[in-house]
Design a protein around this motif. Structure first.
Motif, PDB file in Angstrom:
ATOM      1  N   ALA A 327     -46.571  -0.592  20.343  1.00 56.51           N
ATOM      2  CA  ALA A 327     -45.531   0.434  20.224  1.00 56.51           C
ATOM      3  C   ALA A 327     -45.222   1.073  21.571  1.00 56.51           C
ATOM      4  CB  ALA A 327     -45.975   1.508  19.229  1.00 56.51           C
ATOM      5  N   ASP A 328     -46.257   1.308  22.366  1.00 57.62           N
ATOM      6  CA  ASP A 328     -46.048   1.946  23.670  1.00 57.62           C
ATOM      7  C   ASP A 328     -45.246   1.047  24.610  1.00 57.62           C
ATOM      8  OD1 ASP A 328     -47.494   4.109  22.771  1.00 57.62           O
ATOM      9  OD2 ASP A 328     -49.354   3.539  23.791  1.00 57.62           O
ATOM     10  N   ALA A 329     -45.560  -0.254  24.588  1.00 60.44           N
ATOM     11  CA  ALA A 329     -44.832  -1.192  25.451  1.00 60.44           C
ATOM     12  C   ALA A 329     -43.392  -1.349  24.993  1.00 60.44           C
ATOM     13  CB  ALA A 329     -45.541  -2.546  25.467  1.00 60.44           C
ATOM     14  N   HIS A 330     -43.189  -1.459  23.697  1.00 57.15           N
ATOM     15  CA  HIS A 330     -41.826  -1.573  23.173  1.00 57.15           C
ATOM     16  C   HIS A 330     -41.007  -0.327  23.511  1.00 57.15           C
ATOM     17  CE1 HIS A 330     -42.826  -4.843  19.949  1.00 57.15           C
ATOM     18  NE2 HIS A 330     -42.537  -5.364  21.127  1.00 57.15           N
ATOM     19  N   ALA A 331     -41.650   0.816  23.508  1.00 56.60           N
ATOM     20  CA  ALA A 331     -40.941   2.055  23.840  1.00 56.60           C
ATOM     21  C   ALA A 331     -40.433   2.053  25.272  1.00 56.60           C
ATOM     22  CB  ALA A 331     -41.859   3.255  23.612  1.00 56.60           C
ATOM     23  N   LYS A 332     -41.069   1.253  26.131  1.00 60.51           N
ATOM     24  CA  LYS A 332     -40.631   1.135  27.522  1.00 60.51           C
ATOM     25  C   LYS A 332     -39.749  -0.086  27.739  1.00 60.51           C
ATOM     26  CE  LYS A 332     -43.088   4.723  28.523  1.00 60.51           C
ATOM     27  NZ  LYS A 332     -42.416   6.030  28.700  1.00 60.51           N
ATOM     28  N   GLY A 333     -39.362  -0.757  26.647  1.00 60.24           N
ATOM     29  CA  GLY A 333     -38.485  -1.921  26.760  1.00 60.24           C
ATOM     30  C   GLY A 333     -39.189  -3.198  27.138  1.00 60.24           C
TER      31      GLY A 333
END
Length: 397
Positions: A327-333
């Protein structure tokens, strides 16, 4: 073009290389398509549609979760050989991985390590007996034979063999069958297969020990960029990922080409070797925090974490609670391509082992399902066919 400014101008989200959410689910059939080679547009588009991908559009057109053939079909053939790559492609791999190391005369060849003692028959070549030596690579001492001490012509006299014969005895049948391929030979192979299949063949290319080699005057990034330009794989939507465990190598490639970039991440307590050399105190644990991921997203498209960063294991090797990394990585694209799934008990989490034979197959499908459920965008596997069946189960094909 290769500057961060130019990349942001191509990305209206303003997140640098980050491109937002995952791609649409695609069919796990004969791989993933990029721009079509050698076929009329309509026919090429139809083939791409049948493969569950667009005939253009870059990595966002890949099926999710993407099945990446780790060193080719290395569960069935000696790794990093044209035989291993071909089998992975024929099985239907969406992307096929190469690791790059240099020769003495500056050619890029496909080996997982520059130490070729365990992956070639070099020890049986008496003419090279005096090349055996001890070297320290990224702080670790190795004794054996190393690619940087051989010209390409000399390496071509060697033959590849199975790296872990005790685990994969069946693979030893193919010992001696293939030579060490150059990366340019792989690019030519990919172009030939692309023309035959009516779609671009996706590659996942790693620079190995780039700081070590740069100190030897054998830099990897510049010759790699030159080959990518020669074979038209240097663009934003090119069917290739470039990856490294050293962020500075990816930053250097970011200035040289526009191809999609991935930062590989080892154990949480480790430090990238270029960080060690530069005195950067950050560990992988720092890089997987939101601020670390934002830094990576400023120049890269994704991360390739070890699976234990997605779901840690306890002292008994059993899976615990997933982290927030996806989730954290996806939040940064950023997309996530973790590594590595293998069928054998010895490599699987304890939850999915069957019986007491470490070399026997366990419940790999069960493990794939658990990892897919975390929302990862793709996964490296030594067993392409297993990964594709798990993909099909997961997306409901």
């Amino acid at each position: 073009m290769g500057t961060q400014e130019s990349r942001q101008s191509q990305d209206p989200s303003g997140q640098g290389r980050g491109t937002g959410r995952r791609a649409l689910l695609g069919a796990a059939v004969l791989g993933a398509g990029g721009a079509v080679l050698g076929l009329p547009g309509t026919a090429g588009a139809e083939e791409a549609k049948a493969a569950g991908t667009s005939s253009h559009g870059g990595y966002r057109s890949l099926p999710v979760p993407t099945i990446i053939a780790h060193r080719g079909a290395s569960g069935y053939r000696p790794e990093h050989t044209l035989g291993s790559y071909q089998l992975a492609l024929d099985m239907g791999a969406h992307v096929i991985e190469q690791d790059l190391v240099p020769t003495k005369d500056g050619h890029l060849v496909c080996r997982h390590e520059n130490d070729i003692t365990g992956t070639t028959d070099v020890a049986s070549h008496t003419e090279f007996a005096d090349r055996k030596t001890t070297k320290v690579v990224d702080g670790v001492s190795y004794t054996g034979w190393f690619t940087e001490d051989f010209t390409l012509a000399e390496l071509k006299t060697l033959r590849a063999k199975e790296r872990i014969p005790g685990t994969r005895q069946e693979n030893t049948l193919y010992d001696g069958r293939w030579e060490i391929p150059t990366f340019e030979e792989v690019l030519r192979w990919a172009e030939k297969e692309g023309r035959k299949r009516g779609r671009r063949i996706w590659l996942h290319v790693e620079t190995k020990h780039p700081t070590y080699f740069r100190k030897l005057g054998l830099a990897l990034e510049e010759p790699l960029a030159k080959l990518l330009r020669k074979y038209d794989r240097h663009r934003k939507n090119s069917p290739v990922f470039l990856q490294s465990f050293e962020p500075s190598s990816i930053q250097r490639l970011d200035r040289l080409v526009d191809s999609p970039l991935v930062v590989l991440l080892s154990g949480a307590a480790t430090r990238p070797w270029d960080f060690v050399e530069a005195g950067d105190p950050r560990t992988v644990a720092d890089l997987v925090k939101p601020e670390g991921l934002a830094w990576i997203a400023s120049y890269a498209n994704g991360i390739g974490p070890t699976l234990d960063l997605i779901i840690p294991r306890d002292s008994g090797g059993r899976l615990t609670t997933p982290t927030t990394l996806v989730a954290d990585a996806h939040a940064k694209g950023l997309i996530l391509h973790p590594y590595t799934m293998r069928n054998e008990n010895s490599f699987l989490p304890a939850d999915f082992r069957k019986g007491t034979d470490a070399n026997a197959y366990g419940d790999a499908f069960g493990a794939f399902k658990v990892y897919f459920e975390t929302g990862i965008d793709g996964i490296f596997t030594d067993n392409t066919d297993t990964g594709l069946l798990a993909h099909a189960d997961f997306v409901g094909d």
